[in-house]
Design a protein around this motif. Structure first.
Motif, PDB file in Angstrom:
ATOM      1  N   THR A 136      48.601   7.832  -5.413  1.00  0.00           N
ATOM      2  CA  THR A 136      47.490   7.220  -4.683  1.00  0.00           C
ATOM      3  C   THR A 136      46.789   6.145  -5.504  1.00  0.00           C
ATOM      4  O   THR A 136      46.465   5.071  -5.002  1.00  0.00           O
ATOM      5  N   ALA A 137      46.554   6.450  -6.776  1.00  0.00           N
ATOM      6  CA  ALA A 137      45.846   5.488  -7.637  1.00  0.00           C
ATOM      7  C   ALA A 137      46.605   4.173  -7.729  1.00  0.00           C
ATOM      8  O   ALA A 137      45.996   3.095  -7.747  1.00  0.00           O
ATOM      9  N   MET A 138      47.927   4.255  -7.765  1.00  0.00           N
ATOM     10  CA  MET A 138      48.735   3.039  -7.836  1.00  0.00           C
ATOM     11  C   MET A 138      48.554   2.192  -6.572  1.00  0.00           C
ATOM     12  O   MET A 138      48.434   0.964  -6.654  1.00  0.00           O
ATOM     13  N   LEU A 139      48.504   2.834  -5.406  1.00  0.00           N
ATOM     14  CA  LEU A 139      48.322   2.101  -4.155  1.00  0.00           C
ATOM     15  C   LEU A 139      46.923   1.500  -4.058  1.00  0.00           C
ATOM     16  O   LEU A 139      46.751   0.379  -3.584  1.00  0.00           O
ATOM     17  N   VAL A 140      45.928   2.255  -4.521  1.00  0.00           N
ATOM     18  CA  VAL A 140      44.553   1.750  -4.501  1.00  0.00           C
ATOM     19  C   VAL A 140      44.409   0.541  -5.414  1.00  0.00           C
ATOM     20  O   VAL A 140      43.595  -0.351  -5.168  1.00  0.00           O
TER      21      VAL A 140
END
Length: 433
Positions: free
Chosen positions: A266-270
């Protein structure tokens, strides 16, 4: 019983086109995978390692020859035909590896001696689906941890090595495909979308195999994961949303990967650009409306991970870079999450949803993090019932019961309470409308 027959032993020792001419017939190329898969099921039922070495010897010889070809020779029709055959054959071999022992035998044979040839093929023949398709299917099978066959020792780097190698294939193929200029009359599915969908399947299987600690790559500055994700997302962005939804295999591969990335990365997409995240959210919103229940449920699960991540960041006292990035996204796209909430609410209130439970999971996180929008939407729906005061009053009471005893958190017990309330809410709406 079959292994006791001399004929079977002869076939396992002599399985090339010299003994089976049908392998050289182009129309039979797809049957080569089935042929070698069947043979290897027999081969791997015997624990004799020497038999595997004898069986794989013709492939060793062929790939060794291909390794020594010059660039001009490697792009010749003869090499192209040889690659089509060997890639289909090897996919059959690895597909029949149903245990740790058989898979390890194959992996230690192909890596690292012959994987450079496959990477070279990805860069040279990216524009030819006859080669690129069996190559990507081979790697999608190679990274597939079915029956827990990819179980390496704790001191073994093989899981990381396998992912790095698969990443190299995706990056080489994807980069070349993105740079390719297609003719207006080209069959987009055959020359582009099919290859992209196979890349998505490959990456999904690699990321979900549980044989790689992906934190290692960032820790040691290895860009295998980041480069692969970057190229894959570019491949996704180069497809129109209408095209994604139009082709079943592309659609399933895309949304399966998006759900996995939302869950584990998720952090990568954010951390992506706002425009990219907006595109992904728009695609998930479209997927929610799909008549395919599996697709709709996958999109709901993906939104649940993203909405829950956003909610946790909102109430995190620490000022992190990711929290600031989310704030930046919302300042540029204020409706990034509220638009998802509006779609879900409309589906649950006004449509007959066979996957109500799946749709309810992201709803709580979205309501809690978009309380003002939820109140505004509720007031709008109630306002539409002004001509019928009795129905309006009952609908208002139903909305109040929806959030009854629901706390502002995402604990499992609280989620279950909201899901129960939602079931009752839906039942009351059916009586009202």
């Amino acid at each position: 019983m079959l292994l006791k027959l001399e004929g079977v032993h002869f076939i396992l020792a002599n399985h090339t086109s010299a003994e089976f001419p049908f392998l050289d017939v182009s129309a039979n190329s797809r049957l080569r995978t089935l042929f070698y898969s069947t043979l290897c099921k027999l081969l791997f039922s015997d624990d004799n390692t020497l038999k595997f070495k004898q069986f794989i010897a013709p492939f060793t010889e062929l790939l060794t020859q291909l390794s020594g070809q010059s660039n001009d020779q490697f792009s010749s029709p003869t090499v192209c035909k040889a690659l089509i055959g060997v890639l289909r054959d090897l996919r059959g071999v690895v597909a029949s590896c149903s245990s740790r022992r058989s898979y390890t035998l194959f992996f230690e044979w192909i890596y690292p001696d012959f994987t450079p040839v496959l990477q070279r093929a990805a860069a040279t023949y990216f524009h030819m689906p006859e080669v690129s398709t069996p190559l990507l299917k081979l790697y999608a099978e190679l990274v597939y941890n079915k029956a827990q066959r990819l179980t390496f020792d704790s001191s073994s780097p093989n899981g990381i090595l396998l992912f790095r190698d698969a990443s190299s294939i995706v990056v080489a193929y994807g980069t070349a495909l993105l740079e390719q200029q297609l003719a207006p009359s080209a069959d987009l599915y055959a020359v582009k979308f099919k290859g992209i969908s196979l890349c998505l399947v490959l990456l999904t299987r690699a990321l979900s195999g549980n044989y790689v600690n992906f934190g290692v790559f960032a820790l040691y500055g290895d860009r295998a994961l980041s480069d692969c994700l970057e190229v894959t997302l570019k491949l996704c962005l180069c497809m129109q949303l209408e095209d994604i939804m139009a082709y079943t295999k592309v659609c399933k591969a895309y949304f399966t990967l998006m759900e996995l990335l939302m869950r584990n990365h998720t952090a990568m997409l954010v951390d992506l650009d706002t425009a990219v995240l907006r595109h992904i959210c728009a695609s998930l919103q479209e997927g929610l409306k799909s008549h395919e229940v599996a697709i709709s449920s996958q999109c709901a699960a993906a939104l649940e991970h993203l909405a829950a991540y956003h909610f946790r960041q909102m109430f995190d006292d620490r000022e992190t870079r990711i929290k600031q990035q989310l704030a930046n996204h919302l300042s540029r796209e204020p409706e990034l999450f509220s638009s998802q909430l509006a779609v879900l609410l409309h589906m649950i209130v006004f449509e007959d949803c066979p996957n109500q439970w799946s749709l309810s999971r992201p709803l709580l996180a979205l309501i809690l993090s978009n309380d003002a929008f939820f109140s505004k939407w509720k007031a709008s729906v109630l306002g539409q019932q002004g001509a019928n005061p009795e129905r309006q009053q009952k609908l208002s009471a139903a909305f109040d019961k929806l959030m009854h005893e629901v706390q502002p958190n995402l604990d499992a017990k609280n989620r279950d309470k909201f899901t129960q309330n939602l079931t009752m809410f839906r039942h009351e709406l059916k009586n009202l409308f």
